[in-house]
Structure formats: C-alpha cells, structure tokens
Design a protein around this motif. Structure first.
Motif, PDB file in Angstrom:
ATOM      1  N   ILE A 293       0.833  -1.206   0.000  1.00 25.51           N
ATOM      2  CA  ILE A 293       0.000   0.000   0.000  1.00 25.51           C
ATOM      3  C   ILE A 293       0.866   1.255   0.000  1.00 25.51           C
ATOM      4  CG2 ILE A 293      -1.663   1.353   1.333  1.00 25.51           C
ATOM      5  CD1 ILE A 293      -2.879  -1.028  -0.103  1.00 25.51           C
ATOM      6  N   ASN A 294       1.934   1.249   0.787  1.00 25.12           N
ATOM      7  CA  ASN A 294       2.844   2.391   0.822  1.00 25.12           C
ATOM      8  C   ASN A 294       3.512   2.608  -0.535  1.00 25.12           C
ATOM      9  OD1 ASN A 294       2.257   2.845   3.495  1.00 25.12           O
ATOM     10  ND2 ASN A 294       4.078   1.840   4.292  1.00 25.12           N
ATOM     11  N   ALA A 295       3.850   1.509  -1.217  1.00 22.46           N
ATOM     12  CA  ALA A 295       4.462   1.616  -2.540  1.00 22.46           C
ATOM     13  C   ALA A 295       3.477   2.212  -3.548  1.00 22.46           C
ATOM     14  CB  ALA A 295       4.933   0.238  -3.015  1.00 22.46           C
ATOM     15  N   ILE A 296       2.206   1.829  -3.441  1.00 22.98           N
ATOM     16  CA  ILE A 296       1.168   2.404  -4.298  1.00 22.98           C
ATOM     17  C   ILE A 296       1.048   3.911  -4.039  1.00 22.98           C
ATOM     18  CG2 ILE A 296      -1.328   2.529  -4.656  1.00 22.98           C
ATOM     19  CD1 ILE A 296      -0.281   0.213  -6.104  1.00 22.98           C
ATOM     20  N   LYS A 297       1.051   4.287  -2.759  1.00 26.28           N
ATOM     21  CA  LYS A 297       0.956   5.708  -2.412  1.00 26.28           C
ATOM     22  C   LYS A 297       2.134   6.487  -2.992  1.00 26.28           C
ATOM     23  CE  LYS A 297      -1.558   5.170   1.978  1.00 26.28           C
ATOM     24  NZ  LYS A 297      -1.471   5.319   3.448  1.00 26.28           N
ATOM     25  N   MET A 298       3.316   5.855  -2.984  1.00 24.13           N
ATOM     26  CA  MET A 298       4.516   6.495  -3.515  1.00 24.13           C
ATOM     27  C   MET A 298       4.366   6.848  -4.991  1.00 24.13           C
ATOM     28  SD  MET A 298       8.343   4.824  -3.749  1.00 24.13           S
ATOM     29  CE  MET A 298       7.767   3.541  -4.890  1.00 24.13           C
ATOM     30  N   LEU A 299       3.624   6.022  -5.742  1.00 22.15           N
ATOM     31  CA  LEU A 299       3.485   6.200  -7.182  1.00 22.15           C
ATOM     32  C   LEU A 299       2.510   7.299  -7.577  1.00 22.15           C
ATOM     33  CD1 LEU A 299       3.184   2.467  -8.311  1.00 22.15           C
ATOM     34  CD2 LEU A 299       5.165   3.939  -8.622  1.00 22.15           C
TER      35      LEU A 299
ATOM     36  N   THR B 152       6.042   1.542 -11.840  1.00 25.40           N
ATOM     37  CA  THR B 152       4.720   0.984 -11.563  1.00 25.40           C
ATOM     38  C   THR B 152       4.700  -0.514 -11.836  1.00 25.40           C
ATOM     39  OG1 THR B 152       3.662   3.068 -12.164  1.00 25.40           O
ATOM     40  CG2 THR B 152       2.260   1.119 -12.139  1.00 25.40           C
ATOM     41  N   GLU B 153       5.337  -0.907 -12.936  1.00 25.69           N
ATOM     42  CA  GLU B 153       5.419  -2.332 -13.275  1.00 25.69           C
ATOM     43  C   GLU B 153       6.134  -3.114 -12.175  1.00 25.69           C
ATOM     44  OE1 GLU B 153       7.805  -5.038 -16.543  1.00 25.69           O
ATOM     45  OE2 GLU B 153       7.083  -3.058 -17.160  1.00 25.69           O
ATOM     46  N   LEU B 154       7.215  -2.530 -11.631  1.00 24.26           N
ATOM     47  CA  LEU B 154       7.964  -3.185 -10.563  1.00 24.26           C
ATOM     48  C   LEU B 154       7.132  -3.287  -9.286  1.00 24.26           C
ATOM     49  CD1 LEU B 154      11.474  -1.496 -11.066  1.00 24.26           C
ATOM     50  CD2 LEU B 154      10.767  -3.799 -11.764  1.00 24.26           C
ATOM     51  N   VAL B 155       6.429  -2.191  -8.960  1.00 26.02           N
ATOM     52  CA  VAL B 155       5.597  -2.197  -7.751  1.00 26.02           C
ATOM     53  C   VAL B 155       4.462  -3.214  -7.874  1.00 26.02           C
ATOM     54  CG1 VAL B 155       3.943  -0.832  -6.393  1.00 26.02           C
ATOM     55  CG2 VAL B 155       6.149   0.158  -7.048  1.00 26.02           C
ATOM     56  N   MET B 156       3.879  -3.314  -9.084  1.00 28.00           N
ATOM     57  CA  MET B 156       2.772  -4.242  -9.269  1.00 28.00           C
ATOM     58  C   MET B 156       3.213  -5.702  -9.109  1.00 28.00           C
ATOM     59  SD  MET B 156       0.118  -2.492  -9.427  1.00 28.00           S
ATOM     60  CE  MET B 156      -0.998  -3.862  -9.734  1.00 28.00           C
ATOM     61  N   LYS B 157       4.515  -5.953  -9.245  1.00 26.38           N
ATOM     62  CA  LYS B 157       5.005  -7.309  -8.993  1.00 26.38           C
ATOM     63  C   LYS B 157       4.890  -7.684  -7.523  1.00 26.38           C
ATOM     64  CE  LYS B 157       8.164  -7.604 -12.925  1.00 26.38           C
ATOM     65  NZ  LYS B 157       9.566  -7.766 -13.391  1.00 26.38           N
ATOM     66  N   LEU B 158       4.773  -6.672  -6.663  1.00 25.33           N
ATOM     67  CA  LEU B 158       4.570  -6.925  -5.239  1.00 25.33           C
ATOM     68  C   LEU B 158       3.113  -7.210  -4.909  1.00 25.33           C
ATOM     69  CD1 LEU B 158       6.725  -4.022  -3.722  1.00 25.33           C
ATOM     70  CD2 LEU B 158       7.372  -6.432  -3.910  1.00 25.33           C
TER      71      LEU B 158
END
Length: 427
Positions: free
Chosen positions: A52-58, A192-198
C-alpha cells in the motif's frame, strides 16, 4: 541435483504466470492463512502495508507526468481543431456518465453494507467534506509545488493539464521539456510495473489479515460487486451508447452493436485497450464506415484517455469500500469521485495495473482507506475483462459520432455494418 531442478521448476512456473493469476493465488492463500491463523494473522499485515505504501509512492508523480505526456502527445491539437474538441469532450462526458452509473448501482444495491470493517489508519478516514463551491474553487492550486507535496490529486490534475496545453502551444521551444517529461513518464511506468510485482504478496498479507479479523463473511459481497460491474457495463453500452447514436447521430444503433462485436470480444479476452487497437481501427473503417483520418486520430486518443468501463468500476468499488468501512459519503464526495475518475482517466490509461492505480486515486481523493484495494484486487481480472470491452465500445461510439458530425462517415458501410463480425459468419 533433484532438489535444484524442483526449485527451478517452481520458479519457472511462478514466472510464467500472468500477474492476475498471481494476485488471485495470493488472495486465496491469504484467505486460507487468515482462516487458519485467525486474529494472529495480524502479523502478516505489514506485508500488505508495504504494498500500500508503494502504491501511495506512485500516485503523485505517475499522475503528474502521465497527464502531461497524454496532453502533449496530441501534437495536432491546433490543426485538428473541431475534431480534437469534439473527441475530448465526448470522451470525458461518457466517462463521467459511466462512473455515475457505477455510483448509482453501488448506492442502490449497497454491496459493502454490513461488513463493518474498521479503519486502522486514522489519517485515511474521511475528514469534514468541503462544500461544492469550495471544491470548484480549490481545483486551481495557489501553489502547484505545495499541491504536489500535499498529494492534492485534483489540483495536480488541473496543473498538469494546464502545463501540458502550454507546452503544446509553445511549439518547437517546448520539445526538450516534453522529451524530459516523456522520459520521466516512462520511468514511472517501469516503476509501476515493478511495484505491481509486489501485488500478489501485498494482497496475500492484507487478505490474511482481513480473513483472520472478519472471517469469510467478507467474500460474499465480492460476488455482488462483480454482478453490479457487469450489469453497469451492459447498461452503458446497450442503453447509453445506443441512445447517443440514435439522438445525436440519427443512426441505427443495431448496426453499431453488430460492428463492435469483433473488437469487443478481443478486448474481453486480452483485457488491453491498446492491444485491441488494430482490431478497433479495422472495425471502425470496414464495419462502421468511419474515415481513415477520423479513426486514426479518435481511436488512438481513446485508447489513451477514454476509460468508460474502468470509471464505472471505480464507482461501484469506491462505494463498496466506503460501505464496508462504514464511511458515509457527502454529495460533494460523489462529485469528487466523478471529477477525479474522469480527469485521471487521461493520465492512467495504458499503465499496468491501471484499474487499481485509478481506484487508489479515487480513494485518496475522498479519504477512503486504501486497505480496501486488497479486497477487490483478487477479482480485478474478472472485472477487467468487462471494463476493457466497454472502453473499446466507447471508443468506437465516439469515432462514429465524430465521423458523422464531420461528414466523414460512409453510411452505406455503416448501414451494412457487421458483415465481417463473428455472429454474421456463424449465421
């Protein structure tokens, strides 16, 4: 040696799976872990919190750079004149209608009612809602840098759109700046592609926590969400799109429905508006009679900024999450949802995980908890098939209307549309 081969086989198996399958597996395993661990599943929640934090970062840089690139990519905006204005107006208008349909269905059928989930992040809870006039006045940021720092999505969208238009009007002098923004946007797409791998791991952690805390009762409303999104998609295409063609275009909507079958089926199976673009252009020209000039401009722009189906999904899911957490939305919140989804559709189209990214924007704008993303992520692929088809159908509808208004629609072809469609081949 055998153990090494087994590990490699497992790694290859996981690597070959598409993202939606991984997310679905993560959701199922999270539910199982939550049921087994019960309240102790709280220990897995930090995995989801990290996602969730990574999504917020984007959110802020992705929206800002993507919107600028989306506007500046329309290099012929001054030459196209009327066509550009008609196209963008129709796309934004149909997107606003789509999310209104989604909000209406969510309001009437209340898919999240009774879940009684609790907001754990106090900062994400809704604050006192501004009035409608205050919302309009606050669209223009007094300090764009402050808006970026504060993450004020609507102000960021307005500033990015304004800057994009200014860059286009500057012509040759703005090329270096446009290239810089294009590079930054590409970097954000890759991030975004990298974050979506999480996502599979984040969904696993959050669903384990949700299932452990609330039990399996949280799963039943998801069936209702799927049903409402599909019903809304059918209403948008069969009622709204056909009505526009009949009223504005004075055209037989049945011909349109026949002509869109091929691209709609491809969009449903591939869940990619951009990937369906060749079939969409082919159908527009050969089955619906739209000229090459109009279809070559309107449809690529539509694949970038028109997200009717995704917007409809936003409305249903936003209300589902609000109801699940027991958060009452004011009238101004509904307006904010409509405005954010409509404007943000310009910047988030074509981005991997665009549906979840757009939903995170909507939730952030109206102060709804991002924890709700995990609940709908597991069924996102099922919803994505329907919403992508609606995106493509909306693109084709707008191309027909623009072609008709510009006298660039061959009605002899349109009135015989669908001759190459699947149904006609079968019949």
């Amino acid at each position: 040696m055998n153990d090494t081969n087994i590990k490699q086989g497992r790694s290859n198996f996981w690597g070959r799976l598409s993202l939606w399958k991984k997310i679905l597996i993560g959701m199922v395993l999270g539910i199982v872990a939550g049921v087994i661990l019960g309240p102790d599943a709280e220990i897995l929640k930090p995995i989801g919190t990290l996602f969730i934090n990574a999504i917020k970062m984007l959110i802020v840089p992705l929206v800002f750079f993507s919107l600028i690139v989306g506007v500046t990519s329309m290099k012929d905006i001054r030459k196209m004149g009327r066509i550009a204005i008609k196209t963008v107006t129709l796309y934004l208008g149909t997107t606003a209608v789509a999310i209104t349909i989604g909000l209406g269905l969510g309001f009437l059928f209340e898919p999240g009612k009774g879940l009684n989930m609790v907001v754990t992040d106090v900062a994400s809870a809704s604050e006192e809602a501004p009035t409608f006039i205050e919302t309009l006045l606050n669209l223009v940021p007094q300090n764009p840098v402050g808006a970026l720092a504060a993450g004020d999505i609507l102000q960021i969208i307005v500033f990015a759109l304004s800057l994009g238009v200014a860059l286009v009007l500057c012509g040759e002098k703005a090329k270096p700046a446009i290239q810089l923004f294009e590079s930054l946007a590409e970097a954000m797409y890759k991030l975004t592609e990298l974050v979506m791998k999480l996502a599979p791991y984040g969904v696993f952690g959050l669903m384990a926590w949700v299932a452990g805390k609330y039990g399996l009762d949280v799963l039943v409303p998801l069936i209702k969400v799927i049903a409402l999104v599909y019903i809304g998609c059918l209403i948008h295409v069969l009622v709204f799109c056909t009505s526009l063609l009949s009223i504005l275009g004075r055209l037989n909507p049945m011909r349109y429905l026949k002509g869109i079958i091929n691209p709609a089926v491809i969009a449903f199976t591939t869940t990619s508006s951009s990937g369906t673009l060749p079939a969409t252009i082919k159908a527009a020209r050969e089955d619906l009679g739209v000229s090459e000039g109009v279809s070559s401009f309107v449809l690529p722009v539509g694949a970038t900024i028109n997200m009717d189906g995704t917007a409809l999904y936003q409305g249903v899911c936003a209300l589902f999450i609000a109801q699940a957490f027991g958060i009452d939305l004011a009238f101004s919140d509904y307006i904010l949802i409509i405005m954010t989804s409509t404007l943000a559709s310009i910047g988030t189209a074509g981005v991997p995980g665009a549906g979840l990214i757009m939903l995170s924007l909507v939730l952030t704008t109206v102060g709804l908890p991002l924890e709700g993303l995990a609940i709908v992520a597991g069924i996102d692929r099922i919803l994505d098939m329907a919403r992508t088809s609606v995106n493509v159908c909306g693109d084709l509808m707008v191309s027909v209307l623009v072609g008709k208004s510009e006298k660039e629609l061959d009605e002899s072809i349109y009135n015989y549309s669908g001759q190459g469609s699947i149904i006609n081949k079968i019949l």
